[in-house]
Design a protein around this motif. Structure first.
Motif, PDB file in Angstrom:
ATOM      1  N   ALA A  48       0.829  -1.208   0.000  1.00  0.00           N
ATOM      2  CA  ALA A  48       0.000   0.000   0.000  1.00  0.00           C
ATOM      3  C   ALA A  48       0.866   1.262   0.000  1.00  0.00           C
ATOM      4  N   ILE A  49       1.951   1.253   0.774  1.00  0.00           N
ATOM      5  CA  ILE A  49       2.868   2.403   0.787  1.00  0.00           C
ATOM      6  C   ILE A  49       3.495   2.584  -0.589  1.00  0.00           C
ATOM      7  N   PHE A  50       3.902   1.479  -1.201  1.00  0.00           N
ATOM      8  CA  PHE A  50       4.486   1.533  -2.543  1.00  0.00           C
ATOM      9  C   PHE A  50       3.500   2.150  -3.539  1.00  0.00           C
ATOM     10  N   GLY A  51       2.249   1.677  -3.502  1.00  0.00           N
ATOM     11  CA  GLY A  51       1.245   2.214  -4.410  1.00  0.00           C
ATOM     12  C   GLY A  51       0.982   3.687  -4.172  1.00  0.00           C
ATOM     13  N   SER A  52       0.920   4.091  -2.907  1.00  0.00           N
ATOM     14  CA  SER A  52       0.677   5.498  -2.571  1.00  0.00           C
ATOM     15  C   SER A  52       1.797   6.392  -3.094  1.00  0.00           C
ATOM     16  N   MET A  53       3.040   5.951  -2.932  1.00  0.00           N
ATOM     17  CA  MET A  53       4.177   6.757  -3.362  1.00  0.00           C
ATOM     18  C   MET A  53       4.275   6.801  -4.880  1.00  0.00           C
ATOM     19  N   MET A  54       3.876   5.722  -5.555  1.00  0.00           N
ATOM     20  CA  MET A  54       3.874   5.739  -7.017  1.00  0.00           C
ATOM     21  C   MET A  54       2.874   6.771  -7.544  1.00  0.00           C
ATOM     22  N   LEU A  55       1.714   6.831  -6.901  1.00  0.00           N
ATOM     23  CA  LEU A  55       0.718   7.829  -7.308  1.00  0.00           C
ATOM     24  C   LEU A  55       1.196   9.239  -6.978  1.00  0.00           C
ATOM     25  N   PHE A  56       1.875   9.383  -5.836  1.00  0.00           N
ATOM     26  CA  PHE A  56       2.325  10.710  -5.400  1.00  0.00           C
ATOM     27  C   PHE A  56       3.387  11.287  -6.331  1.00  0.00           C
ATOM     28  N   VAL A  57       4.305  10.463  -6.789  1.00  0.00           N
ATOM     29  CA  VAL A  57       5.387  10.970  -7.648  1.00  0.00           C
ATOM     30  C   VAL A  57       4.929  11.135  -9.102  1.00  0.00           C
ATOM     31  N   GLY A  58       3.710  10.680  -9.403  1.00  0.00           N
ATOM     32  CA  GLY A  58       3.165  10.906 -10.734  1.00  0.00           C
ATOM     33  C   GLY A  58       3.644   9.917 -11.777  1.00  0.00           C
ATOM     34  N   VAL A  59       3.610   8.639 -11.448  1.00  0.00           N
ATOM     35  CA  VAL A  59       3.977   7.621 -12.428  1.00  0.00           C
ATOM     36  C   VAL A  59       2.991   7.667 -13.594  1.00  0.00           C
ATOM     37  N   LYS A  60       3.476   7.396 -14.786  1.00  0.00           N
ATOM     38  CA  LYS A  60       2.637   7.473 -15.970  1.00  0.00           C
ATOM     39  C   LYS A  60       1.455   6.510 -15.859  1.00  0.00           C
ATOM     40  N   ARG A  61       0.356   6.918 -16.485  1.00  0.00           N
ATOM     41  CA  ARG A  61      -0.889   6.172 -16.355  1.00  0.00           C
ATOM     42  C   ARG A  61      -0.775   4.731 -16.839  1.00  0.00           C
ATOM     43  N   HIS A  62      -0.045   4.535 -17.945  1.00  0.00           N
ATOM     44  CA  HIS A  62       0.041   3.175 -18.483  1.00  0.00           C
ATOM     45  C   HIS A  62       0.810   2.237 -17.543  1.00  0.00           C
ATOM     46  N   VAL A  63       1.720   2.796 -16.758  1.00  0.00           N
ATOM     47  CA  VAL A  63       2.447   1.979 -15.773  1.00  0.00           C
ATOM     48  C   VAL A  63       1.499   1.545 -14.658  1.00  0.00           C
ATOM     49  N   ILE A  64       0.662   2.488 -14.210  1.00  0.00           N
ATOM     50  CA  ILE A  64      -0.303   2.169 -13.156  1.00  0.00           C
ATOM     51  C   ILE A  64      -1.297   1.117 -13.645  1.00  0.00           C
ATOM     52  N   ILE A  65      -1.775   1.280 -14.885  1.00  0.00           N
ATOM     53  CA  ILE A  65      -2.723   0.311 -15.452  1.00  0.00           C
ATOM     54  C   ILE A  65      -2.080  -1.065 -15.560  1.00  0.00           C
ATOM     55  N   ALA A  66      -0.809  -1.086 -15.951  1.00  0.00           N
ATOM     56  CA  ALA A  66      -0.104  -2.369 -16.075  1.00  0.00           C
ATOM     57  C   ALA A  66       0.049  -3.039 -14.715  1.00  0.00           C
ATOM     58  N   LEU A  67       0.373  -2.264 -13.684  1.00  0.00           N
ATOM     59  CA  LEU A  67       0.531  -2.822 -12.341  1.00  0.00           C
ATOM     60  C   LEU A  67      -0.804  -3.343 -11.798  1.00  0.00           C
ATOM     61  N   LEU A  68      -1.876  -2.583 -12.035  1.00  0.00           N
ATOM     62  CA  LEU A  68      -3.195  -3.016 -11.578  1.00  0.00           C
ATOM     63  C   LEU A  68      -3.630  -4.285 -12.305  1.00  0.00           C
ATOM     64  N   SER A  69      -3.355  -4.345 -13.599  1.00  0.00           N
ATOM     65  CA  SER A  69      -3.706  -5.535 -14.371  1.00  0.00           C
ATOM     66  C   SER A  69      -2.937  -6.750 -13.861  1.00  0.00           C
ATOM     67  N   LEU A  70      -1.648  -6.536 -13.566  1.00  0.00           N
ATOM     68  CA  LEU A  70      -0.831  -7.626 -13.026  1.00  0.00           C
ATOM     69  C   LEU A  70      -1.364  -8.090 -11.680  1.00  0.00           C
ATOM     70  N   ALA A  71      -1.813  -7.129 -10.839  1.00  0.00           N
ATOM     71  CA  ALA A  71      -2.347  -7.482  -9.519  1.00  0.00           C
ATOM     72  C   ALA A  71      -3.634  -8.298  -9.649  1.00  0.00           C
ATOM     73  N   VAL A  72      -4.479  -7.909 -10.604  1.00  0.00           N
ATOM     74  CA  VAL A  72      -5.734  -8.645 -10.812  1.00  0.00           C
ATOM     75  C   VAL A  72      -5.459 -10.066 -11.286  1.00  0.00           C
ATOM     76  N   ILE A  73      -4.493 -10.196 -12.181  1.00  0.00           N
ATOM     77  CA  ILE A  73      -4.149 -11.520 -12.708  1.00  0.00           C
ATOM     78  C   ILE A  73      -3.505 -12.388 -11.626  1.00  0.00           C
ATOM     79  N   ALA A  74      -2.638 -11.757 -10.825  1.00  0.00           N
ATOM     80  CA  ALA A  74      -1.906 -12.514  -9.807  1.00  0.00           C
ATOM     81  C   ALA A  74      -2.749 -12.811  -8.578  1.00  0.00           C
ATOM     82  N   GLY A  75      -3.858 -12.062  -8.389  1.00  0.00           N
ATOM     83  CA  GLY A  75      -4.681 -12.228  -7.198  1.00  0.00           C
ATOM     84  C   GLY A  75      -5.137 -13.655  -6.944  1.00  0.00           C
ATOM     85  N   PRO A  76      -5.801 -14.313  -7.909  1.00  0.00           N
ATOM     86  CA  PRO A  76      -6.251 -15.694  -7.676  1.00  0.00           C
ATOM     87  C   PRO A  76      -5.099 -16.669  -7.424  1.00  0.00           C
ATOM     88  N   VAL A  77      -3.963 -16.430  -8.098  1.00  0.00           N
ATOM     89  CA  VAL A  77      -2.811 -17.315  -7.909  1.00  0.00           C
ATOM     90  C   VAL A  77      -2.260 -17.168  -6.492  1.00  0.00           C
TER      91      VAL A  77
END
Length: 212
Positions: free
Chosen positions: A14-43
């Motif tokens: 959660a701290i990592f995600g908060s700091m990524m949003l705070f420093v202004g990571v590009k949108r496509h990076v955030i979308i990629a990380l969220l997609s990876l989290a959704v895919i990895a969640g069931p595993v």
């Protein structure tokens, strides 16, 4: 995760995600990380969590499924919070805590005890104090002229915020039960030392805001 300590792992993510949003990571990076989290969640749920951790999640989704087992802690905690009503039952007069119905009532479930004894008004005051503390920490971070001090201060505020958010959500039945203490309230050496170190860093940045 390996200890296993799911609560601390969630806080770090959660701290990592908060700091990524705070420093202004590009949108496509955030979308990629969220997609990876959704895919990895069931595993992760199937192979990364221990059986008791999966049971806690199922108990959160359906507390009535096992009221004397996996859901016991959550149900007793919610009973304690609700029984405090407006002004509470008084210091050391809470039935749920004094009769040991609430597990770990001096650590992870300290807010349940506080809410039962001091009611809605006391709980609102405590949450208000936490809000003032977090706003003050963010103000210190934003007033710093040094990027490292800014990020460090924001990260400390994120650490406190997510601990408070997860702990309060856990004891009120809004989130699954994980081992996350309530900062500056729960009994425990490592939690208190970590919290005080964070506060000390914020104070140091505030006192030297013209140097950083």
């Amino acid at each position: 995760m390996k200890q296993p300590d799911l609560g601390t792992a969630i806080i770090v993510i959660a701290i990592f995600g908060s700091m990524m949003l705070f420093v202004g990571v590009k949108r496509h990076v955030i979308i990629a990380l969220l997609s990876l989290a959704v895919i990895a969640g069931p595993v992760i749920y199937r192979y990364g969590l221990k059986p008791y951790q999966r049971t806690r999640i199922l108990a959160f989704l359906n507390p009535a499924s096992d009221p004397k087992g996996a859901s016991y802690n959550s149900i007793q905690s919610m009973v304690a919070v609700g029984s405090g009503r407006l002004v509470g039952k008084g210091y050391k007069k809470g039935t749920q805590s004094q009769r040991n119905f609430i597990p770990e009532h001096h650590t992870d479930f300290i807010f349940s005890v506080f809410s039962e004894e001091h009611g809605f008004l006391g709980s609102a005051l405590l949450i208000g104090l936490y809000a003032i503390f977090l706003i003050t920490g963010l103000t210190i971070a934003l007033q710093s002229n040094d990027k490292f001090a800014l990020l460090a201060s924001f990260g400390i505020c994120a650490m406190f915020f997510w601990q408070i958010f997860i702990n309060l959500g856990m004891v009120t039945g809004l989130l699954p039960i994980v081992g996350v203490p309530l900062p500056l309230m729960s009994y425990g050496g490592s939690s208190m030392i970590t919290s005080m170190c964070g506060v000390a860093i914020l104070i140091n940045v505030a006192n030297k805001k013209f140097m950083f």
